[in-house]
Motif scaffolding. Sequence first.
Motif, mmCIF file in Angstrom:
data_model
loop_
_atom_site.group_PDB
_atom_site.id
_atom_site.type_symbol
_atom_site.label_atom_id
_atom_site.label_comp_id
_atom_site.label_asym_id
_atom_site.label_seq_id
_atom_site.Cartn_x
_atom_site.Cartn_y
_atom_site.Cartn_z
ATOM 1 N N THR A 100 24.095 67.999 61.001
ATOM 2 C CA THR A 100 24.191 67.558 59.610
ATOM 3 C C THR A 100 24.297 66.032 59.600
ATOM 4 O O THR A 100 24.895 65.429 60.497
ATOM 5 N N GLU A 108 20.627 62.783 40.514
ATOM 6 C CA GLU A 108 20.574 61.502 41.222
ATOM 7 C C GLU A 108 20.959 60.374 40.287
ATOM 8 O O GLU A 108 20.673 60.408 39.083
ATOM 9 N N ARG A 133 17.308 65.431 39.928
ATOM 10 C CA ARG A 133 16.781 64.912 41.188
ATOM 11 C C ARG A 133 15.305 65.266 41.355
ATOM 12 O O ARG A 133 14.898 66.411 41.188
ATOM 13 N N ARG A 166 36.505 63.620 44.865
ATOM 14 C CA ARG A 166 35.051 63.762 44.789
ATOM 15 C C ARG A 166 34.680 64.772 43.715
ATOM 16 O O ARG A 166 35.410 65.717 43.458
ATOM 17 N N GLN A 173 26.192 64.951 54.185
ATOM 18 C CA GLN A 173 25.321 64.503 53.105
ATOM 19 C C GLN A 173 25.062 63.012 53.251
ATOM 20 O O GLN A 173 25.798 62.304 53.943
ATOM 21 N N THR A 175 24.184 62.794 48.110
ATOM 22 C CA THR A 175 23.244 63.831 47.705
ATOM 23 C C THR A 175 23.931 65.029 47.056
ATOM 24 O O THR A 175 23.297 65.751 46.289
ATOM 25 N N SER A 176 25.219 65.240 47.340
ATOM 26 C CA SER A 176 25.922 66.383 46.757
ATOM 27 C C SER A 176 27.165 65.989 45.973
ATOM 28 O O SER A 176 27.603 66.743 45.100
ATOM 29 N N SER A 177 27.749 64.826 46.275
ATOM 30 C CA SER A 177 29.042 64.473 45.692
ATOM 31 C C SER A 177 29.068 63.024 45.217
ATOM 32 O O SER A 177 28.383 62.160 45.762
ATOM 33 N N THR A 188 31.321 67.133 42.245
ATOM 34 C CA THR A 188 30.017 67.679 42.627
ATOM 35 C C THR A 188 28.923 67.196 41.670
ATOM 36 O O THR A 188 29.068 67.294 40.444
ATOM 37 N N TYR A 247 25.479 67.883 42.735
ATOM 38 C CA TYR A 247 24.305 68.451 43.412
ATOM 39 C C TYR A 247 23.179 68.695 42.414
ATOM 40 O O TYR A 247 23.381 69.258 41.340
ATOM 41 N N GLY A 248 21.971 68.261 42.770
ATOM 42 C CA GLY A 248 20.823 68.430 41.892
ATOM 43 C C GLY A 248 20.577 67.264 40.961
ATOM 44 O O GLY A 248 19.601 67.270 40.210
#
Length: 370
Positions: free
Chosen positions: A195, A259, A277, A252, A219, A236-238, A254, A256-257
């Motif tokens: 990762t 940008e 995104r 943090r 991420q 990218t996620s948080s 979330t 996700y999805g």
Amino acid sequence: MRKRRYKVSNKGKAIGRIAVLAAALLIVIGLIFGIVKLIGSGAKKRKGVSELPFKATDNYTYTGAGFLYFDAGRLYYEDIADASKDTSYKINTEELKLAASTGISVLYHDTALQIVGAGDSLVFSGRVLGVRCGSQHVAVLREDSAGGTAIVIYDSKGIQVDQMDFDATDLIGFGFSNTSDETLWTLEADYSTHTPVSTLTTYNLTTRRTTGVMTVQGQLVEDVLFTNNSLFLSATSSLIRCTLAGTAEAYRITIYGWELLDYSIVDSGPVLLYGQRGAETHSTLKLYTLAEGEVGTAQIASVHPPKEYVGAFLMKGRLCVYTPTELYTYSAKGELISTEELSETITGAEKLSDNHALLYKDDTLLISTK
């Protein structure tokens, strides 16, 4: 991995006649602009929307107070507010790149760089890959003749004060904070594990010390945002809030999805604009008003912009959405505040600062001053 080195030399070895001639040209430009910089303020100008004297296809850059641009063998400076600061100088080449902040302007090409107002140009062996300007320093990403990569730091007089060496594949971003202190940040990515791992490092250029190291597992960090109280990492996620020193994570959220498209810092806290995104246009825009405490709370609002919009960004904590003929303004809560008819039909819009927007009318450029 990086290695830290300090140097006092401010010149590399010249490599060829072209580099030397270009460096000499940059010296003259630097001296001329150094003199011009001493001229006093004059009449105010540019309120509302006005046409700029250069085209979208020209070589130009925004300095925070005005524009540097090339046209017909001359280098021009066009101040937004003060006409007496406008100036120009004849040059023999337009094959130069421009970088600027409100404090420092730079002209450069692959092997030479001139800090505007400094007497000497800087000549490099290897290649200049990128330049960032802070309020008092310039960071130059340089690749040497052996393929090594380094960020070399100069003060406003062109004196080298620091150097950081990197593996070329590790460094993915660098820049200066938008806060009052002189902080340089670097962003590295490690893909050697299953990762990805992102590492953000901050440096205080006044004390020449590392002030923080933040590592994000699993991420990629894509954007870095500084306020006077916080450091935010948009990954990218948080969306991650860290202490300003960059040594501890506070919370943090979330994302996700989504940008990050833009941000604005206001007294009530940072406001961030997110879009779907990977989408070319966004049917939904999200506004995040962030808390700067230890608890991960955020006020989140959704806006559905007009389908024909040509630009969307934040100015003074409000969302500005431009269509070809109108400007829609929304609050940070997503409420429509006003609809304003534009004096010109435009084809695009982008943010320059919290006070200025750049509007496109095909190849013609307009500046809108708030």
